[in-house]
Design an enzyme around this catalytic site. Structure first.
Site, PDB file in Angstrom:
ATOM      1  N   HIS A 146      -0.286   4.514  -0.056  1.00  0.00           N
ATOM      2  CA  HIS A 146      -1.106   5.712   0.350  1.00  0.00           C
ATOM      3  C   HIS A 146      -0.273   6.526   1.547  1.00  0.00           C
ATOM      4  O   HIS A 146      -0.166   5.879   2.577  1.00  0.00           O
ATOM      5  CB  HIS A 146      -2.335   5.420   0.755  1.00  0.00           C
ATOM      6  CG  HIS A 146      -3.377   5.078  -0.320  1.00  0.00           C
ATOM      7  ND1 HIS A 146      -3.508   3.499  -0.711  1.00  0.00           N
ATOM      8  CD2 HIS A 146      -4.246   5.801  -1.108  1.00  0.00           C
ATOM      9  CE1 HIS A 146      -4.276   3.398  -1.902  1.00  0.00           C
ATOM     10  NE2 HIS A 146      -4.788   4.884  -2.018  1.00  0.00           N
ATOM     11  N   ASP A 201       0.895  -1.085   0.044  1.00  0.00           N
ATOM     12  CA  ASP A 201      -0.040   0.226  -0.058  1.00  0.00           C
ATOM     13  C   ASP A 201       0.714   1.226   0.184  1.00  0.00           C
ATOM     14  O   ASP A 201       1.799   1.339   0.890  1.00  0.00           O
ATOM     15  CB  ASP A 201      -1.029   0.052   1.484  1.00  0.00           C
ATOM     16  CG  ASP A 201      -1.788   0.951   1.189  1.00  0.00           C
ATOM     17  OD1 ASP A 201      -1.932   1.918   0.424  1.00  0.00           O
ATOM     18  OD2 ASP A 201      -2.990   0.583   1.977  1.00  0.00           O
TER      19      ASP A 201
END
Ligand code: B12
Lengths: 140, 472
Positions: free
Chosen positions: A19, A17
């Site tokens: 983000h 991930d």
């Protein structure tokens, strides 16, 4: 900024991930609230959280997952902590931990079963997490 | 004329280099077998005799030395997690020119302690825990060490909350307390530890090593040889206030027993989309491949590359390879002759392989992570693709017939595109083996040392990755 409360947190975004924004906000908010934060950034493996928690003698590991694969990435995390001598360390998870809009109480149940102490729904403000941390870690 | 003498007490050879500071020229150099059994001064006298035959007897302004004789500066490192404080300690010790005999992680076991008792190091580096982090393990390890009979200097460089306790527990040892090698997660702080290692080397290690006769001749043995080599490279890369350096560089020192790799480079990711992982790396980084070398450790190269591949690369047979490996491990002073084409070809292939292996292990790597939005790159270690200078040194390769093709094995390769080695670089050869001497000289005359290196290192021209020798 509040005075240091001596409690140490290891935080990061798990798995593949990327983000990067939310975790920076959490880092800032937790630090501001008096915690000693080790922010591992994005793409953090379970081993990285654990290594950092051991060296820093952390009181809690805060796992963030935004891209929907949180359930897969978090599997076996508690067992690995136990294996590494981090028995009983506080484990939180939050962000957008599963894909789409699922019944959160079901999601929460599944993450509890994986050994996470607290599971937070999408959109949880940092303040809520801070309050729980203070409670769970016996601050003030 | 203002001549000075620079001495390198190597593990095998003692090398002497005479320099005239006024003219800034190399006057001459000579070498002889290092004699550790009696007094290290005997080897020095032999080398001096040879030098004097060449350039006469001179009145030297001063004599400076570095040393890796008698096994070098042997260190044991202990830390908590293998990839964190233990690794930080290891990087610190390597950069200080130490030979690391063991790295221990977590709590020292009875077996670990028995090993330490039987093989006490010159210096023990005790680390563990970030500042404010884990203090139980480093404290327990201090207690375990305190129960040993062996005595050795200990540098305490762990969790600052624990260092006072550790110092008290280890009051029977000579201890030096330093700031933590890893004060925060993945942050390195190795300079203080390296200074402490250096100062212990000066005050303790030399005395113990049969340096008595030699030391009366010297103005000082300043540092371990690898540390001299590293500081020469930093000087060459960065320059001084008055004299520019050549820029970031990647160097391979191929020896008989080990192959060392050095990078003097930042190595940060070049693309914003790359995620950097793992422990921060020092700007001046040294790694040592203990299983890779041209003589004692040639079998280690065979273990990595495989006999069949070595035979293929050298146009010989597997039998030839085996035969050759046996021959060179017996005779460490063996130098291949031109009238023996098979062995000179094998020698070249071994050197190329040593450079390939050591450079790959030293350089950072890129990993592809497949995500739903496509590929994301994760970098671990240094990205050296933009480094523009490769320097080749080491007794076993500087006399090779085609050093450039050997050095080119430190370049980026399509066969292993995730190893972040230089894509295009000028190849330099330390033909007269002056790096250690220049590192020592730099202590007093850094400008002159730098200019001498620029003059004496030989440029073999630019090479690009596509020219790497591959035979499929
Ligand atoms: C910007 C963005 C991207 C950028 C990220 C750039 C970067 N490097 O940061 C890019 C374009 C790369 C991207 C890619 C993807 N994204 Co996107 N992205 C977003 C977006 C628009 C904003 C994220 C953001 O920065 N928010 C602002 C910060 C401040 O908020 P936050 O991240 O949510 O964090 C806060 C809270 O969640 C909470 N929190 C976070 N962690 C934790 C942990 C705990 C314990 C607690 C209590 C609280 C908590 O506190 C934070 C601070 O307030 C969101 C949609 C949205 N509006 O949220 C989608 C979103 C997160 N992305 C999504 C998706 C699906 C993807 C992709 C898979 C898309 C794809 N198919 O290609 C990829 C995945 C890439 C990868 N490997 O990670 C989905 C996730 C859906 C899901 N989970 O069900 C979202 C929700 C969009 C959507 N509605 O579909 N994305």
């Amino acid at each position: 900024m509040q005075e240091s409360n001596g409690k140490k947190l290891v935080i990061g975004v798990i798995g593949a991930d990327v983000h990067a924004v939310g975790i920076r906000i959490l880092d800032f908010a937790f630090t501001e609230a008096g915690f000693d934060v080790t922010n591992l950034g994005v793409m953090v493996s379970q081993e990285e959280y654990i290594g950092a928690a051991i060296e820093t003698q952390a009181d809690a590991i805060i796992v963030s997952s935004l891209y929907g694969h949180g359930e897969l990435d978090c599997r076996g995390f508690r067992d690995k902590c136990d294996e590494a001598g981090l028995e009983g360390i506080l484990l939180y998870v939050g962000g957008n931990i599963v894909v789409g809009k699922q019944d959160f109480s079901e999601v929460e149940k599944r993450f509890h079963a994986m050994g996470f102490d607290r599971v937070f729904p999408p959109g949880t403000p940092p303040k809520t997490t801070i309050n729980w941390l203070k409670k769970d870690l016996g601050v003030e | 004329m203002r001549p000075v003498l620079l001495i390198d007490f190597g593990s095998t050879f003692t090398k002497v280099t005479a320099v005239d500071l006024d003219e800034e020229v190399l006057l001459g150099h000579a070498s002889a077998f290092t004699t550790v059994d009696h007094d290290i001064g005997d080897g020095l006298s032999l080398a001096m005799n040879d030098l004097e035959k060449e350039i006469g007897v001179l009145q030297y302004d001063y004599r400076l030395a570095c040393s890796s004789a008698a096994g070098g500066l042997r260190m044991i490192v202990s830390g908590l997690m293998p990839e964190l404080t233990a690794e930080a300690g290891r990087l610190a010790a390597l950069g200080a020119g130490a030979k690391i005999t063991r790295v221990f992680t977590h709590r020292l076991s009875r077996q670990d302690l028995a090993h330490i008792e039987a093989n006490p190091p010159d210096i023990f580096l005790l680390a563990g825990g970030t500042d404010g982090g884990n203090r139980a393990v480093i404290t327990d390890n201090a207690e375990a060490l305190a129960r040993l009979d062996a005595r050795f200097p200990i540098i305490i460089a762990g969790n600052r909350d624990a260092v006072d306790d550790c110092e008290d527990i280890l009051s029977d040892f000579e201890t030096t307390v330093c700031p933590n090698v890893m004060p925060r997660f993945n942050k390195l702080n190795i300079d203080p530890v390296q200074k402490a290692i250096r100062s212990l080397f000066l005050t303790h290690i030399i005395r113990a090593r049969g340096m008595t006769k030699a030391s009366s001749l010297l103005s000082g043995i300043l540092m371990p040889t690898p540390s001299a080599v590293l500081s020469a490279m930093v000087l060459l890369a960065k320059g001084t206030k008055r004299e520019a350096g050549i820029g970031e560089l990647f160097a391979i020192d191929v020896g008989g027993a080990t192959t060392d790799a050095y990078s003097i480079a930042e190595g940060h990711p070049t693309d914003v989309s790359v995620v950097l992982k793992g422990l921060e790396e020092p700007y001046a980084k040294r790694t040592v491949e203990g299983d890779i070398g041209m003589r004692y450790s040639a079998t280690g190269i065979n273990d990595v590359i495989g006999t069949a591949r070595l035979a293929e690369m050298s146009d010989t047979t597997e039998e030839d390879v085996q035969h050759y490996l046996t021959a060179i491990s017996k005779n460490k002073a063996y130098v291949p002759t031109i009238d023996d084409p098979r062995s000179s070809s094998l020698d070249r292939v071994l050197a190329s392989s040593a450079v390939g292996i050591a450079s790959t292990r030293h350089a950072g790597t890129l990993e592809e992570a497949y995500t739903t939005s496509g590929i994301v790159y994760v970098q671990t270690g240094k990205d050296l693709r933009g480094v523009r200078h490769i320097l080749l040194t080491g007794g076993s390769v500087i006399h090779a017939s085609d050093p450039r093709s050997i050095a080119e094995h430190a370049l980026f390769s399509e066969d292993n595109p995730f190893s972040l080695r230089p894509i295009e670089a000028e190849i330099w050869l330390d033909k007269r083996y002056i790096l250690a001497a220049m590192g020592v000289l730099a202590e007093r005359e850094s400008d002159i040392a730098l200019r001498l290196m620029k003059k004496e290192l030989i440029s073999l021209g630019m090479s690009t990755a596509s020219h790497v020798y591959t035979k499929e």
